[in-house]
Motif scaffolding. Structure first.
Motif, PDB file in Angstrom:
ATOM      1  N   THR A 179     -48.662  41.252  50.736  1.00  0.00           N
ATOM      2  CA  THR A 179     -47.773  41.642  49.737  1.00  0.00           C
ATOM      3  C   THR A 179     -47.786  40.484  48.566  1.00  0.00           C
ATOM      4  N   GLU A 180     -48.363  39.255  48.990  1.00  0.00           N
ATOM      5  CA  GLU A 180     -48.330  38.297  48.043  1.00  0.00           C
ATOM      6  C   GLU A 180     -49.391  38.183  46.957  1.00  0.00           C
ATOM      7  N   GLN A 181     -50.245  39.261  47.135  1.00  0.00           N
ATOM      8  CA  GLN A 181     -51.247  39.501  46.196  1.00  0.00           C
ATOM      9  C   GLN A 181     -51.710  40.897  45.353  1.00  0.00           C
ATOM     10  N   ALA A 182     -50.620  41.627  45.679  1.00  0.00           N
ATOM     11  CA  ALA A 182     -50.964  42.998  44.989  1.00  0.00           C
ATOM     12  C   ALA A 182     -49.491  43.781  45.028  1.00  0.00           C
ATOM     13  N   GLY A 183     -49.482  44.729  43.942  1.00  0.00           N
ATOM     14  CA  GLY A 183     -48.184  45.529  43.766  1.00  0.00           C
ATOM     15  C   GLY A 183     -48.055  46.663  45.119  1.00  0.00           C
ATOM     16  N   PRO A 184     -46.950  47.115  44.670  1.00  0.00           N
ATOM     17  CA  PRO A 184     -46.541  48.272  45.814  1.00  0.00           C
ATOM     18  C   PRO A 184     -47.499  49.446  45.849  1.00  0.00           C
ATOM     19  N   ARG A 185     -47.823  50.091  44.768  1.00  0.00           N
ATOM     20  CA  ARG A 185     -48.693  51.115  44.693  1.00  0.00           C
ATOM     21  C   ARG A 185     -50.047  50.939  45.068  1.00  0.00           C
ATOM     22  N   GLU A 186     -50.447  49.607  44.875  1.00  0.00           N
ATOM     23  CA  GLU A 186     -51.922  49.136  45.171  1.00  0.00           C
ATOM     24  C   GLU A 186     -52.046  48.797  46.560  1.00  0.00           C
ATOM     25  N   LEU A 187     -51.119  48.356  47.199  1.00  0.00           N
ATOM     26  CA  LEU A 187     -50.957  48.211  48.751  1.00  0.00           C
ATOM     27  C   LEU A 187     -51.219  49.300  49.350  1.00  0.00           C
ATOM     28  N   VAL A 188     -50.429  50.717  49.059  1.00  0.00           N
ATOM     29  CA  VAL A 188     -50.585  51.520  49.547  1.00  0.00           C
ATOM     30  C   VAL A 188     -51.947  52.323  49.401  1.00  0.00           C
ATOM     31  N   GLY A 189     -52.371  52.460  48.479  1.00  0.00           N
ATOM     32  CA  GLY A 189     -53.756  52.807  48.162  1.00  0.00           C
ATOM     33  C   GLY A 189     -54.595  52.139  49.083  1.00  0.00           C
ATOM     34  N   ASP A 202     -44.317  40.134  54.872  1.00  0.00           N
ATOM     35  CA  ASP A 202     -42.934  40.317  54.317  1.00  0.00           C
ATOM     36  C   ASP A 202     -42.494  39.119  53.611  1.00  0.00           C
ATOM     37  N   HIS A 203     -42.722  39.094  52.495  1.00  0.00           N
ATOM     38  CA  HIS A 203     -42.239  38.026  51.510  1.00  0.00           C
ATOM     39  C   HIS A 203     -41.217  38.244  50.434  1.00  0.00           C
ATOM     40  N   SER A 204     -40.647  37.487  50.078  1.00  0.00           N
ATOM     41  CA  SER A 204     -39.854  37.408  49.059  1.00  0.00           C
ATOM     42  C   SER A 204     -40.329  36.530  47.737  1.00  0.00           C
ATOM     43  N   PHE A 205     -41.540  35.690  48.027  1.00  0.00           N
ATOM     44  CA  PHE A 205     -42.211  34.852  47.193  1.00  0.00           C
ATOM     45  C   PHE A 205     -43.741  34.961  47.576  1.00  0.00           C
ATOM     46  N   PRO A 206     -44.681  34.939  46.667  1.00  0.00           N
ATOM     47  CA  PRO A 206     -46.229  34.597  46.995  1.00  0.00           C
ATOM     48  C   PRO A 206     -45.981  32.965  47.275  1.00  0.00           C
ATOM     49  N   TRP A 207     -47.124  32.853  47.931  1.00  0.00           N
ATOM     50  CA  TRP A 207     -47.273  31.455  48.269  1.00  0.00           C
ATOM     51  C   TRP A 207     -47.754  30.583  47.012  1.00  0.00           C
ATOM     52  N   LEU A 208     -48.393  30.856  46.355  1.00  0.00           N
ATOM     53  CA  LEU A 208     -48.815  30.294  44.942  1.00  0.00           C
ATOM     54  C   LEU A 208     -48.697  31.442  43.913  1.00  0.00           C
ATOM     55  N   GLU A 209     -48.121  30.881  42.582  1.00  0.00           N
ATOM     56  CA  GLU A 209     -48.163  31.617  41.451  1.00  0.00           C
ATOM     57  C   GLU A 209     -49.234  32.628  41.161  1.00  0.00           C
ATOM     58  N   GLN A 240     -50.995  34.104  42.825  1.00  0.00           N
ATOM     59  CA  GLN A 240     -51.021  35.321  43.942  1.00  0.00           C
ATOM     60  C   GLN A 240     -50.326  36.535  43.015  1.00  0.00           C
ATOM     61  N   GLY A 241     -49.084  36.062  42.614  1.00  0.00           N
ATOM     62  CA  GLY A 241     -48.507  36.929  41.569  1.00  0.00           C
ATOM     63  C   GLY A 241     -47.847  37.981  42.015  1.00  0.00           C
ATOM     64  N   HIS A 242     -47.367  38.248  43.495  1.00  0.00           N
ATOM     65  CA  HIS A 242     -46.586  39.481  43.996  1.00  0.00           C
ATOM     66  C   HIS A 242     -45.623  39.092  45.136  1.00  0.00           C
ATOM     67  N   ALA A 243     -44.885  39.756  45.343  1.00  0.00           N
ATOM     68  CA  ALA A 243     -43.910  40.107  46.134  1.00  0.00           C
ATOM     69  C   ALA A 243     -42.925  41.366  46.548  1.00  0.00           C
ATOM     70  N   LEU A 250     -39.914  29.328  52.350  1.00  0.00           N
ATOM     71  CA  LEU A 250     -40.314  30.007  51.256  1.00  0.00           C
ATOM     72  C   LEU A 250     -39.670  31.438  50.832  1.00  0.00           C
ATOM     73  N   ASN A 251     -39.405  32.231  51.727  1.00  0.00           N
ATOM     74  CA  ASN A 251     -38.703  33.548  51.761  1.00  0.00           C
ATOM     75  C   ASN A 251     -37.454  33.708  52.030  1.00  0.00           C
ATOM     76  N   GLU A 252     -37.134  32.736  53.069  1.00  0.00           N
ATOM     77  CA  GLU A 252     -35.762  32.824  53.509  1.00  0.00           C
ATOM     78  C   GLU A 252     -34.566  32.126  52.670  1.00  0.00           C
ATOM     79  N   HIS A 253     -34.983  31.049  51.930  1.00  0.00           N
ATOM     80  CA  HIS A 253     -33.895  30.379  51.128  1.00  0.00           C
ATOM     81  C   HIS A 253     -33.101  31.189  50.203  1.00  0.00           C
ATOM     82  N   VAL A 254     -33.831  32.382  49.724  1.00  0.00           N
ATOM     83  CA  VAL A 254     -33.124  33.066  48.619  1.00  0.00           C
ATOM     84  C   VAL A 254     -31.752  33.396  48.989  1.00  0.00           C
ATOM     85  N   VAL A 255     -31.452  33.430  50.242  1.00  0.00           N
ATOM     86  CA  VAL A 255     -29.936  33.957  50.651  1.00  0.00           C
ATOM     87  C   VAL A 255     -28.931  32.876  50.601  1.00  0.00           C
TER      88      VAL A 255
END
Length: 321
Positions: A10-20, A37-44, A46-49, A109-114
């Protein structure tokens, strides 16, 4: 026989692309699929989450054969374990029995958001232990009320329960997590081909159960292009679990990997279109006792060429393992 899977990263593609992509992975003949299952990519770069559970619901409807799995979800910070149990049960029904729930202690990276803080690894494993018990209890049906150390549960119940609950996998990295997996898991999850993890899991109750690993690759007909892409998007991976679970933001991973060279990445990740290099990288998992390996193709825009290559050349070679 080794089962070969495909990773929806999920860190490197959008939702529709992932399903495809997973639709094409099913057509190409992959044995199973997993999703991060991420809320952030590892690096900018990658650009997706996108939200993995929405993607999974769409994937369950868009595919008919390929198994689906979280690799992995953390049921202790962003999600309460009772919510995870409901999501997993629903996915099992939507996919008609093709879903497996992979659990792990998470990354900052992902869990700090809460804003709940980031305790020590020992505490995170204790939270995962309690969460797994709650999820198992809800899968069994009926009302669940518990007042544990970390998670209160008050009259929780799953109203749509599959006849066969989703198998539960637990990610491991050392003796304590292997013991936890031995108590709760139907399958072992790891990212490194370490025989001692398999042995510890088996000794703690995991004998005869599947063992799943994961391997990043970067396919391209131009090896230099592949190496550059792997460095741009996956240099963070060389930091190791003790580092990668603690850093809070993509900028942190960028800074931590600023001295990592493309040749350093290429030494640990097969780059190019050499089938033999991927086979050689998968072989240590076989030798360590793993039964399943999920491949990660680096680069969201490179998935379809990779899947065509995998169908015609890579998967037949890996079957020989």
């Amino acid at each position: 026989m080794m089962h070969i899977g495909y990773t929806m990263m999920t860190e490197q593609a959008g939702p529709r692309e992932l399903v495809g992509h997973v639709v094409e992975a099913e057509r190409a003949g992959f044995d199973f699929s997993v999703i991060s299952d991420h809320s952030f990519p590892w690096l900018e770069e990658q650009g997706h989450a996108p939200y993995a559970w929405s993607v999974l619901g769409a994937a369950a409807q868009a595919t008919s054969r390929i198994p689906l799995m979280t690799y992995v979800t953390c049921p202790t910070f962003r999600y309460h374990p009772a919510v995870i149990a409901q999501k997993a049960a629903t996915l099992q029904l939507l996919s008609e029995g093709r879903f497996r729930l992979g659990l792990g202690s998470g990354e900052n990276l992902n869990e700090h958001v809460v804003g709940a803080g980031w305790p020590s690894a020992r505490v995170r494993l204790a939270m995962l232990d309690e969460a797994a018990e709650i999820i198992r209890a809800l899968f069994a049906g009926g009302y669940v009320t518990r007042h544990g150390r970390y998670f209160p549960v008050e009259n929780a119940r799953l109203w749509d329960v599959p006849d066969t609950p989703p198998p539960v996998g637990v990610a491991v990295s050392g003796p304590r997590s292997c013991a936890l997996a031995g108590r709760h898991a139907d399958l072992l999850i790891a990212t490194e081909p370490r025989r001692e993890l398999v042995q510890a899991f088996e000794a703690q109750g995991g004998a005869g159960k599947p063992r799943m690993g994961q391997l990043p690759v970067c396919h391209d007909t131009d090896r230099e292009v592949a190496e550059a892409r792997a460095h741009a998007q996956f240099r963070w991976a060389l930091g190791g679990w003790r580092v990668n679970s603690e850093l809070p933001l993509p900028a942190s991973f960028d800074q931590a990997s600023q001295h990592t060279r493309p040749e350093d990445v290429a030494k640990s990740i097969p780059c190019g279109d050499d089938v033999g290099a991927v086979v050689d990288a998968v072989r240590p998992f076989v030798e360590a006792g793993f039964t399943d390996v999920a491949l990660v193709q680096i680069g969201g825009d490179s998935q379809l060429p990779f899947l065509r290559w995998a169908e015609t050349r890579l998967l037949p070679a890996l079957r020989d393992l």
